[in-house]
Design a protein around this motif. Structure first.
Motif, PDB file in Angstrom:
ATOM      1  N   ARG A 297      17.654  27.574 -18.213  1.00 35.27           N
ATOM      2  CA  ARG A 297      18.695  26.704 -18.777  1.00 35.27           C
ATOM      3  C   ARG A 297      20.161  26.264 -18.229  1.00 35.27           C
ATOM      4  N   HIS A 298      20.306  27.805 -18.597  1.00 37.42           N
ATOM      5  CA  HIS A 298      21.590  27.828 -18.107  1.00 37.42           C
ATOM      6  C   HIS A 298      22.223  27.726 -16.512  1.00 37.42           C
ATOM      7  N   ALA A 299      20.904  27.995 -15.451  1.00 37.53           N
ATOM      8  CA  ALA A 299      20.924  27.993 -14.340  1.00 37.53           C
ATOM      9  C   ALA A 299      20.838  25.697 -14.457  1.00 37.53           C
ATOM     10  N   PHE A 300      19.993  25.317 -15.243  1.00 33.75           N
ATOM     11  CA  PHE A 300      20.376  23.512 -14.874  1.00 33.75           C
ATOM     12  C   PHE A 300      21.760  23.041 -15.394  1.00 33.75           C
ATOM     13  N   HIS A 301      21.916  24.086 -16.279  1.00 42.42           N
ATOM     14  CA  HIS A 301      23.774  23.418 -16.738  1.00 42.42           C
ATOM     15  C   HIS A 301      24.792  23.046 -15.530  1.00 42.42           C
ATOM     16  N   LYS A 302      24.322  24.588 -14.691  1.00 40.35           N
ATOM     17  CA  LYS A 302      25.578  25.001 -13.868  1.00 40.35           C
ATOM     18  C   LYS A 302      25.203  23.369 -12.317  1.00 40.35           C
TER      19      LYS A 302
END
Ligand SMILES: [Zn+2]
Length: 123
Positions: free
Chosen positions: A72-77
């Motif tokens: 999810r952090h990667a999607f946010h990025k």
């Protein structure tokens, strides 16, 4: 791979992890709620291995949940700071593509990652 590809790749990995997590969660609840049938050979070794098993499942669940949070952090990025995706959050160098393929949610290059792991161990 470009960002759209990475996004798709992350989606696939997310789905895999979610399915695995669901399966493990239902395994774990089965383990907890199932009445242990009285066995003819109710030895301790059996009980011990069951305990280890549910502990192992819980650890795996924890690991998968962490993985999902990372994804999810990667999607946010990708959504908010696309220029930072696939770049190390510490030294901002590009992360090796091989590493990104194995772990598309990687935040750090292998060098920084190793450094972080080392400092963790010292603590
Ligand atoms: Zn780095």
């Amino acid at each position: 791979m470009d960002l759209a590809n990475w996004h798709e790749y992350l989606k696939i990995r997310e789905k895999e992890i979610e399915e695995l997590l669901e399966k493990l969660l239902s395994d774990a609840s089965k383990n907890n709620s199932e009445d242990t049938p009285s066995r003819e050979n109710n030895d301790f070794a059996d009980t011990a291995s069951e305990l280890v098993d549910s502990e192992r499942i819980n650890l795996e669940i924890l690991r998968l949940k962490e993985g999902l949070a990372e994804i999810r952090h990667a999607f946010h990025k990708i959504e908010h700071y696309p220029e930072r995706f696939a770049r190390c959050e510490k030294c901002s160098k590009e992360i090796e593509e091989a590493r990104m393929k194995a772990k598309p949610w990687a935040r750090y290059c292998i060098r920084c990652k190793e450094q972080i792991e080392r400092t963790k161990k010292v603590k």
